[in-house]
Design a protein around this motif. Structure first.
Motif, short mmCIF file in Angstrom:
data_model
loop_
_atom_site.label_atom_id
_atom_site.label_comp_id
_atom_site.label_asym_id
_atom_site.label_seq_id
_atom_site.Cartn_x
_atom_site.Cartn_y
_atom_site.Cartn_z
N MET A 1 0.84 -1.18 0.00
CA MET A 1 0.00 0.00 0.00
C MET A 1 0.89 1.24 0.00
N PRO A 2 0.65 2.18 -0.91
CA PRO A 2 1.49 3.37 -0.98
C PRO A 2 1.35 4.22 0.29
N ILE A 3 2.45 4.86 0.66
CA ILE A 3 2.41 5.71 1.86
C ILE A 3 1.92 7.10 1.54
N ALA A 4 1.82 7.43 0.27
CA ALA A 4 1.37 8.77 -0.11
C ALA A 4 0.33 8.65 -1.21
N ALA A 5 -0.72 9.39 -1.06
CA ALA A 5 -1.77 9.40 -2.07
C ALA A 5 -1.29 10.15 -3.30
N PRO A 6 -1.86 9.85 -4.48
CA PRO A 6 -1.47 10.59 -5.68
C PRO A 6 -1.62 12.09 -5.44
N GLY A 7 -0.63 12.82 -5.88
CA GLY A 7 -0.68 14.27 -5.73
C GLY A 7 -0.31 14.76 -4.35
N ALA A 8 0.28 13.93 -3.51
CA ALA A 8 0.65 14.36 -2.17
C ALA A 8 1.74 15.42 -2.24
N ARG A 9 1.58 16.48 -1.46
CA ARG A 9 2.55 17.56 -1.40
C ARG A 9 3.07 17.68 0.03
N PHE A 10 4.36 17.77 0.13
CA PHE A 10 5.01 17.95 1.43
C PHE A 10 5.78 19.26 1.40
N VAL A 11 5.83 19.92 2.52
CA VAL A 11 6.63 21.14 2.65
C VAL A 11 7.82 20.80 3.53
N GLY A 12 9.00 21.06 3.00
CA GLY A 12 10.23 20.84 3.75
C GLY A 12 10.87 22.17 4.08
N TRP A 13 11.04 22.43 5.36
CA TRP A 13 11.72 23.65 5.82
C TRP A 13 13.16 23.27 6.11
N SER A 14 14.10 23.99 5.53
CA SER A 14 15.48 23.59 5.76
C SER A 14 16.46 24.74 5.61
N ASP A 15 17.66 24.45 6.09
CA ASP A 15 18.79 25.35 5.94
C ASP A 15 19.96 24.52 5.45
N TYR A 16 20.74 25.06 4.54
CA TYR A 16 21.85 24.31 3.95
C TYR A 16 23.01 24.10 4.91
N LEU A 17 22.93 24.66 6.11
CA LEU A 17 23.97 24.47 7.11
C LEU A 17 23.53 23.50 8.21
N CYS A 18 22.43 22.81 8.02
CA CYS A 18 21.87 21.91 9.03
C CYS A 18 22.06 20.44 8.63
N PRO A 19 22.80 19.68 9.43
CA PRO A 19 23.02 18.27 9.06
C PRO A 19 21.74 17.44 9.06
N TRP A 20 20.81 17.75 9.94
CA TRP A 20 19.54 17.02 9.95
C TRP A 20 18.74 17.33 8.69
N CYS A 21 18.84 18.56 8.19
CA CYS A 21 18.17 18.94 6.95
C CYS A 21 18.80 18.21 5.76
N ALA A 22 20.11 18.02 5.80
CA ALA A 22 20.78 17.27 4.73
C ALA A 22 20.23 15.84 4.69
N ASN A 23 20.07 15.24 5.86
CA ASN A 23 19.48 13.89 5.91
C ASN A 23 18.06 13.91 5.36
N ALA A 24 17.27 14.88 5.77
CA ALA A 24 15.88 14.96 5.30
C ALA A 24 15.83 15.13 3.79
N ALA A 25 16.74 15.93 3.24
CA ALA A 25 16.76 16.14 1.78
C ALA A 25 17.02 14.84 1.04
N VAL A 26 17.94 14.03 1.55
CA VAL A 26 18.23 12.73 0.93
C VAL A 26 16.99 11.84 0.99
N ARG A 27 16.38 11.78 2.15
CA ARG A 27 15.21 10.90 2.33
C ARG A 27 14.02 11.35 1.49
N LEU A 28 13.78 12.66 1.45
CA LEU A 28 12.64 13.16 0.68
C LEU A 28 12.88 13.01 -0.82
N ALA A 29 14.12 13.13 -1.26
CA ALA A 29 14.42 12.89 -2.68
C ALA A 29 14.13 11.44 -3.04
N ARG A 30 14.46 10.53 -2.14
CA ARG A 30 14.15 9.11 -2.38
C ARG A 30 12.65 8.88 -2.45
#
Length: 159
Positions: A1-30
């Protein structure tokens, strides 16, 4: 079962100097890749260091700041140890660039790219995190930002 419905939109708040944001960017790209066309991430800025620190008063203060920064980046080992983490390489005296002065320049370049070309923005977004965290480059320096811009397929004249 898909974890996201068709057309799901997520908002990611981040800063390029944040290591946790770097991890989130990798995961969200996947996530975007796994659900191509059914998931979209809208990236927004959350500036952790919007303004540059005042210049050090002397060479001793500059060396102390660099040592403090090098110790700070050792803390990246925690988010970097996660199984699906971004590449997070602590800085040290061997790093060729000085640390970024603040996060505003990278955010401005990313926002400009986002307005021009979504695919190029995605490449630049990943490149900014990689440049800072894996390559130890100063992503507040205009020459670094220009190089990443062009490597992402954006027209040099639009930088």
């Amino acid at each position: 079962m898909p974890i996201a419905a068709p057309g799901a939109r997520f908002v990611g708040w981040s800063d390029y100097l944040c290591p946790w944001c770097a991890n989130a960017a990798v995961r969200l790209a996947r996530l975007e890749d796994a659900y191509e066309g059914r998931v979209a991430i809208e990236w927004r800025s959350y500036l952790l260091r919007p303004h540059p620190r005042p210049a050090p008063g002397d060479a001793h203060e500059a060396a102390e700041r660099r040592e403090e920064f090098d110790r700070y980046t050792q803390g990246w080992r925690v988010p970097g140890s996660e199984p699906d983490a971004a590449e997070l390489v602590p800085w040290d005296d061997a790093a060729s660039d000085d640390p970024p002065s603040h996060s505003m320049p990278a955010q401005l370049v990313a926002k400009a790219a986002q307005r021009i070309d979504g695919a190029a923005f995605a490449r630049l977004h990943a490149a900014l995190f990689r440049a800072y965290f894996a390559e130890r480059r100063d992503i507040s320096a205009p020459p670094v930002l220009r190089a990443l811009w062009e490597q992402s397929g954006l027209a040099p004249a639009r930088f």
